[in-house]
Design a protein around this motif. Structure first.
Motif, PDB file in Angstrom:
ATOM      1  N   ASP A  88       8.751  -5.791 -24.657  1.00  0.00           N
ATOM      2  CA  ASP A  88       8.379  -4.656 -24.060  1.00  0.00           C
ATOM      3  C   ASP A  88       7.066  -4.000 -24.799  1.00  0.00           C
ATOM      4  N   ARG A  89       6.534  -5.173 -25.484  1.00  0.00           N
ATOM      5  CA  ARG A  89       5.061  -4.744 -26.150  1.00  0.00           C
ATOM      6  C   ARG A  89       4.187  -4.620 -25.170  1.00  0.00           C
ATOM      7  N   LEU A  90       4.424  -5.341 -23.752  1.00  0.00           N
ATOM      8  CA  LEU A  90       3.691  -5.185 -22.722  1.00  0.00           C
ATOM      9  C   LEU A  90       4.554  -5.288 -21.533  1.00  0.00           C
ATOM     10  N   ILE A  91       4.544  -4.267 -20.781  1.00  0.00           N
ATOM     11  CA  ILE A  91       5.253  -4.095 -19.461  1.00  0.00           C
ATOM     12  C   ILE A  91       4.593  -4.208 -18.286  1.00  0.00           C
ATOM     13  N   GLY A  92       3.290  -4.221 -18.370  1.00  0.00           N
ATOM     14  CA  GLY A  92       2.622  -3.710 -16.818  1.00  0.00           C
ATOM     15  C   GLY A  92       0.998  -4.156 -17.041  1.00  0.00           C
ATOM     16  N   ALA A  93       0.298  -4.329 -16.088  1.00  0.00           N
ATOM     17  CA  ALA A  93      -0.897  -4.660 -16.159  1.00  0.00           C
ATOM     18  C   ALA A  93      -1.445  -4.528 -14.877  1.00  0.00           C
ATOM     19  N   VAL A  94      -2.747  -3.597 -15.007  1.00  0.00           N
ATOM     20  CA  VAL A  94      -3.563  -3.528 -13.722  1.00  0.00           C
ATOM     21  C   VAL A  94      -4.724  -4.188 -13.772  1.00  0.00           C
ATOM     22  N   ILE A  95      -4.984  -4.983 -12.708  1.00  0.00           N
ATOM     23  CA  ILE A  95      -6.280  -5.846 -12.714  1.00  0.00           C
ATOM     24  C   ILE A  95      -7.265  -4.881 -11.500  1.00  0.00           C
ATOM     25  N   VAL A  96      -8.261  -4.392 -12.057  1.00  0.00           N
ATOM     26  CA  VAL A  96      -9.315  -3.825 -11.461  1.00  0.00           C
ATOM     27  C   VAL A  96     -10.213  -4.886 -11.021  1.00  0.00           C
ATOM     28  N   GLY A  97     -10.448  -4.785  -9.735  1.00  0.00           N
ATOM     29  CA  GLY A  97     -11.467  -5.881  -9.286  1.00  0.00           C
ATOM     30  C   GLY A  97     -11.162  -7.434  -9.299  1.00  0.00           C
ATOM     31  N   THR A  98     -11.971  -8.201  -8.569  1.00  0.00           N
ATOM     32  CA  THR A  98     -11.712  -9.497  -8.395  1.00  0.00           C
ATOM     33  C   THR A  98     -12.238 -10.500  -9.771  1.00  0.00           C
ATOM     34  N   GLY A  99     -12.882  -9.666 -10.618  1.00  0.00           N
ATOM     35  CA  GLY A  99     -13.421 -10.580 -11.995  1.00  0.00           C
ATOM     36  C   GLY A  99     -14.505 -11.547 -11.751  1.00  0.00           C
ATOM     37  N   LEU A 100     -15.357 -11.279 -10.619  1.00  0.00           N
ATOM     38  CA  LEU A 100     -16.348 -12.345  -9.992  1.00  0.00           C
ATOM     39  C   LEU A 100     -17.619 -11.766 -11.077  1.00  0.00           C
ATOM     40  N   PRO A 101     -18.066 -12.973 -11.462  1.00  0.00           N
ATOM     41  CA  PRO A 101     -19.205 -13.012 -12.634  1.00  0.00           C
ATOM     42  C   PRO A 101     -20.410 -12.041 -12.112  1.00  0.00           C
ATOM     43  N   MET A 102     -21.017 -11.423 -13.217  1.00  0.00           N
ATOM     44  CA  MET A 102     -22.293 -10.702 -12.628  1.00  0.00           C
ATOM     45  C   MET A 102     -23.492 -11.525 -12.075  1.00  0.00           C
ATOM     46  N   VAL A 103     -24.054 -11.070 -11.134  1.00  0.00           N
ATOM     47  CA  VAL A 103     -25.024 -11.833 -10.586  1.00  0.00           C
ATOM     48  C   VAL A 103     -26.385 -11.856 -11.260  1.00  0.00           C
ATOM     49  N   CYS A 104     -26.691 -12.995 -11.666  1.00  0.00           N
ATOM     50  CA  CYS A 104     -27.915 -13.529 -12.563  1.00  0.00           C
ATOM     51  C   CYS A 104     -28.561 -14.676 -12.105  1.00  0.00           C
ATOM     52  N   ASN A 105     -29.579 -15.044 -12.704  1.00  0.00           N
ATOM     53  CA  ASN A 105     -30.632 -16.089 -12.335  1.00  0.00           C
ATOM     54  C   ASN A 105     -29.490 -17.443 -12.610  1.00  0.00           C
ATOM     55  N   GLU A 106     -28.796 -17.428 -13.489  1.00  0.00           N
ATOM     56  CA  GLU A 106     -28.080 -18.667 -13.774  1.00  0.00           C
ATOM     57  C   GLU A 106     -26.997 -18.904 -12.774  1.00  0.00           C
ATOM     58  N   ARG A 107     -26.208 -17.741 -12.351  1.00  0.00           N
ATOM     59  CA  ARG A 107     -25.197 -17.643 -11.468  1.00  0.00           C
ATOM     60  C   ARG A 107     -25.756 -18.000  -9.910  1.00  0.00           C
ATOM     61  N   GLU A 108     -26.963 -17.539  -9.746  1.00  0.00           N
ATOM     62  CA  GLU A 108     -27.467 -17.970  -8.536  1.00  0.00           C
ATOM     63  C   GLU A 108     -27.949 -19.262  -8.264  1.00  0.00           C
ATOM     64  N   LEU A 109     -28.441 -19.813  -9.472  1.00  0.00           N
ATOM     65  CA  LEU A 109     -28.681 -21.238  -9.189  1.00  0.00           C
ATOM     66  C   LEU A 109     -27.364 -22.154  -9.319  1.00  0.00           C
ATOM     67  N   PHE A 110     -26.346 -21.809  -9.825  1.00  0.00           N
ATOM     68  CA  PHE A 110     -25.242 -22.436  -9.411  1.00  0.00           C
ATOM     69  C   PHE A 110     -24.864 -22.358  -8.041  1.00  0.00           C
ATOM     70  N   ARG A 111     -24.700 -21.337  -7.672  1.00  0.00           N
ATOM     71  CA  ARG A 111     -24.501 -20.904  -6.019  1.00  0.00           C
ATOM     72  C   ARG A 111     -25.290 -21.788  -5.204  1.00  0.00           C
ATOM     73  N   SER A 112     -26.786 -21.885  -5.534  1.00  0.00           N
ATOM     74  CA  SER A 112     -27.331 -22.661  -4.589  1.00  0.00           C
ATOM     75  C   SER A 112     -27.227 -24.149  -4.641  1.00  0.00           C
ATOM     76  N   TYR A 113     -26.998 -24.675  -6.088  1.00  0.00           N
ATOM     77  CA  TYR A 113     -26.906 -25.952  -6.348  1.00  0.00           C
ATOM     78  C   TYR A 113     -25.539 -26.428  -5.542  1.00  0.00           C
ATOM     79  N   TYR A 114     -24.428 -25.722  -5.749  1.00  0.00           N
ATOM     80  CA  TYR A 114     -23.170 -26.279  -5.417  1.00  0.00           C
ATOM     81  C   TYR A 114     -23.110 -25.958  -3.574  1.00  0.00           C
ATOM     82  N   GLN A 115     -23.831 -24.992  -3.062  1.00  0.00           N
ATOM     83  CA  GLN A 115     -23.937 -24.811  -1.769  1.00  0.00           C
ATOM     84  C   GLN A 115     -24.500 -26.213  -1.069  1.00  0.00           C
ATOM     85  N   GLU A 116     -25.591 -26.626  -1.713  1.00  0.00           N
ATOM     86  CA  GLU A 116     -26.415 -27.804  -1.162  1.00  0.00           C
ATOM     87  C   GLU A 116     -25.533 -28.990  -1.298  1.00  0.00           C
ATOM     88  N   ARG A 117     -24.945 -29.083  -2.410  1.00  0.00           N
ATOM     89  CA  ARG A 117     -23.952 -30.531  -2.726  1.00  0.00           C
ATOM     90  C   ARG A 117     -22.501 -30.434  -1.978  1.00  0.00           C
TER      91      ARG A 117
END
Length: 788
Positions: free
Chosen positions: A681-710
């Motif tokens: 009973d040190r922890l009996i519940g968890a609320v997860i707010v949102g889907t945890g998607l990483p922040m949009v940034c240059n690096e993430r967008e480069l990953f997106r383009s790279y794997y979309q192409e391949r």
């Protein structure tokens, strides 16, 4: 050292001389002498020199000799083996040993002792094989940048060489005999050791799967929910394989300190069951250093002075007196022998059965344990990789590098009054960066770097000369740090292929940078685990398994296991709030109010301890403003960059048998998002707010383009999979043992979309769709069943 069969001990020439003949100080002020960092470039130079020699030159000649040794009642045989860089068959036979170094050859007045010792070993082996009375040794040093060469040649009498070589092997004999005795003792004890617990659901199959994987020289990817007992299920069969002589060393690798502690406890439990094992945990230098700052040189630290003269005695004493080699024991013995505890710890890994440590000691090209992984030889190592989902991002970071224009200018300012040549080299690199900057508005992919690489190579060499010449000046530490960043950048440059993108952009403060970004680390990971027999990747969140297999270096022949959860459906209530969104376009005071209401309703039905996980500090702090608190309901909020004591204090508020409701606001993927273990009973519940998607940034967008192409899966690889992993980890904090019971609330309408549901683990079905009107009733029923 590698014991292949009874009483036959194999050791390489290099390992033999580097171990027995080392002496002197640790000195971090000496830069560039060691050839390990020059290994890739050095291989090229080796081949170039060898090809330039005449017909009488034989390159890469394998040599070995078996020497009988009698000691402490043991009759052993040493097989000393290696590969001579070259043998010159003319009127006199000459052994050629080539060393490619960054050091200015004018500083080199005689051969480096360990290098010469390697050559003398080859000379003795060849002279004995060919029955030669005399043989010459030629040390060929080549500067990597200039390719200038310097030679040292000496002739040796066979009898003198033989006496020297036999003394060398005799010095090693006490270590070999100790290890031979220990391995016999260890194997016999392990063969008697039984699994220390009653098998849980699916656990026996998991143990068998790991053992079969090792037996067949394969790799295994395990998705196993919390409670299965992943650690003991991977450790036990690996130790059993070691006891049968199949495995010679176990590397247990983790991303966090707490999981290293779990590993230590697991090996200790097997020792309690009768297994004789020596395990050592590598503690980072900064954490185990006895000095206020890690100044590793004989002037700043008394332990650095003469360290290598004393460390072998310290290691031998610890190995013969202790099994569970803890941090405290390393500190105790290092004080007793006045040696560096970190370097001593690294030496212990050579002899320990089990090495526990961070991923970087195997996978990071900068800090990996060169004593095990510096060549292409395959050994009977097994890698147990805990929380393996973390390795994807960690490996990308390890094999990426960044260089800042502002750092070049800062170093130029600091060295201006010392070296005109170095300033000239820095100016050339700064001009290259300036040209790249003019072509970059926000983020720009770089296809051609022109002469930039050549200019950086010249800068590296000049910085080494500068740091050797100016060993003491006020800003040396800053210059040295830049030098290390530069060397890392150059080392990573050698890896660039289709799995990389080179791009320029700006840091938040406006600093301009060029990044060598590893997009797919699978090749590097595959190369690392290829040095061993098998690798077992395991995690509670390894979904989708094919994605992780691909990113972690797997192939079609590797195995994958999805272990069933041992927990009853009645232990967990999983709910999804369908009328909330954390999308940026939906964020508003109204939406924040709604999320806070859900949290207040979630904790209302039962007094206890709860965590709420958010995708960012900003959203967490926004929602905190709307929380309803009282004397019976307290809120604790995670701070950015918490220290270890602050983390422990935060967790201490969530006690067993709570008499009031305590809510912890935390960030997904942070220090409380995984790796913590609040049972019952040190922890009996968890609320997860949102889907945890990483922040949009240059690096993430480069990953997106790279794997979309391949792969046509740009969003999935860059955002969805990493985000859902954080969600799964956060939810996994709730049910930890068979006695636990808890509720989980996912707050975001996107959790109902097909691509998200497809990533739900099996134990998340069935789940319940709720809103603010019916959530209390669902919770009331769930907690009512607990009372019944």
């Amino acid at each position: 050292m590698d014991i292949k069969m009874e009483q036959l001990i194999k050791i390489s020439v290099r390992n033999l001389v580097e171990f027995i003949m080392r002496s002197g100080d640790i000195d971090n002020r000496i830069v560039g002498i060691a050839e390990l960092d020059a290994m890739q470039e050095g291989s090229r130079i080796h081949r170039k020199i060898q090809k330039s020699m005449g017909r009488s030159y034989q390159a890469e000649v394998p040599l070995s000799i078996t020497v009988p040794v009698e000691r402490d009642g043991h009759h052993l045989e040493f097989c000393v083996e290696g590969r001579a860089d070259g043998i010159i068959e003319e009127e006199d036979v000459t052994i050629d040993e080539i060393k490619a170094i960054y050091m200015d050859l004018d500083y080199l007045k005689e051969p480096i002792g360990i290098h010469l010792a390697q050559a003398k070993c080859y000379a003795y082996i060849y002279a004995k094989k060919k029955s030669l009375d005399k043989i010459k040794v030629q040390m060929t040093y080549c500067n990597i940048e200039t390719e200038m060469k310097k030679y040292f040649v000496e002739e040796y009498d066979y009898k003198v060489l033989e006496q020297w070589f036999l003394h060398l092997t005799d010095e090693y004999a006490k270590w070999a005999c100790w290890q031979y005795e220990w391995i016999q003792k260890r194997n016999q004890s392990v063969q008697r050791t039984q699994f220390p617990f009653a098998y849980r659901k699916g656990q026996k199959e998991l143990v068998k799967g790991v053992y079969r994987t090792i037996l067949r020289n394969k790799n295994l990817y395990i998705e196993a929910p919390t409670g299965v007992g992943k650690t003991i299920s991977t450790v036990f069969p690996t130790v059993k394989a070691m006891g049968e002589g199949i495995v010679c060393k176990i590397f247990y690798l983790t991303a966090k300190t707490i999981t290293r502690t779990v590993a230590e406890e697991t090996f200790s439990r097997l020792i309690e069951e009768g297994a004789e094992l020596k395990y050592v945990t590598i503690t980072a230098k900064e954490k185990i250093c006895v000095m206020d700052t890690c100044e590793c040189n004989p002037v700043a630290c008394e332990r650095a002075k003469g360290h290598f003269d004393r460390v072998n005695d310290a290691v031998f004493a610890l190995l013969t007196e202790q099994n569970q080699i803890t941090r405290e024991l390393i500190l105790e013995y290092s004080e007793r022998f006045c040696v560096c505890p970190f370097e001593m710890c690294l030496d212990i890994t050579t002899w320990a059965d089990v090495v526990i440590g961070d991923y970087n000691y195997v996978f990071d090209p900068h800090v990996s344990l060169k004593r095990f992984f510096s060549n292409e030889k395959k050994n009977d190592y097994v890698f147990l990789i805990d929380e393996a989902h973390n390795l994807v991002e960690r490996a990308r970071a390890m094999y990426s590098a960044v260089l800042y224009k502002e750092d070049i200018l800062e170093v130029r300012r600091l060295v201006k009054g010392y070296s005109k040549t170095l300033v000239k080299r820095l100016d050339a690199c700064n001009l290259d960066m300036l040209q790249l900057k003019r072509q970059c508005d926000d983020c720009s992919i770089v296809n051609q770097t022109g002469n930039f690489y050549l200019h950086l190579l010249r800068l590296t060499s000049e910085m080494e000369e500068f740091l050797k010449e100016f060993s003491n000046f006020d800003e040396r530490e800053t210059v040295l740090l830049f030098y290390f960043d530069l060397r890392h950048f150059m080392n990573i440059y050698d890896y660039i292929d289709d799995n990389y993108i080179v791009y320029t952009d700006y840091r938040e403060d406006g600093a301009f940078r060029i990044t060598l970004q590893c997009m797919n680390p699978s090749g590097q990971i595959r190369s690392c685990i290829g040095k061993g027999r098998s690798a077992v990747f395991f995690s509670a969140t390894l979904l989708p398994i094919q994605y992780y297999k691909e990113q972690l270096g797997g192939d079609s022949e590797d195995y994958a296991i999805y272990a069933p959860s041992p927990f009853s459906e009645k232990q967990r209530l999983l709910m999804i709030g369908n009328d909330v969104s954390t999308k940026y376009s939906r964020r508003s005071d109204k939406e924040y109010q709604k999320i806070a209401e859900y949290i207040n309703l979630f904790v209302k039905e039962k007094v206890g301890n709860y965590f709420v996980f958010f995708p960012s500090y900003q959203l967490m702090n926004e929602i905190a403003e709307y929380m309803e608190l009282s004397e019976q309901k307290e809120l604790y909020i995670q701070k950015n960059s918490m220290t270890e004591p602050e983390k422990e204090e935060f967790l201490s508020y969530f006690k067993e048998k709570p008499t009031m409701t305590r809510i912890g606001f935390c960030v997904m993927g942070g220090i409380f998002g995984e790796g913590i273990d609040l049972k019952k009973d040190r922890l009996i519940g968890a609320v997860i707010v949102g889907t945890g998607l990483p922040m949009v940034c240059n690096e993430r967008e480069l990953f997106r383009s790279y794997y979309q192409e391949r792969k046509q899966k740009g969003f999935e690889y860059a955002y969805l999979y990493p985000g859902m992993n954080k969600v799964l980890q956060a939810a996994g904090r709730v049910i930890r043992t068979m006695e636990d019971k808890g509720a989980i609330l996912l707050l975001d309408s996107r959790f109902l979309q097909e691509e998200y549901v497809a990533l739900f683990p099996r134990e998340w079905f069935p789940n319940l769709l709720v809103n603010k009107r019916n959530i209390c009733e669902a919770l009331k029923m769930f907690w009512k069943e607990e009372k019944n």
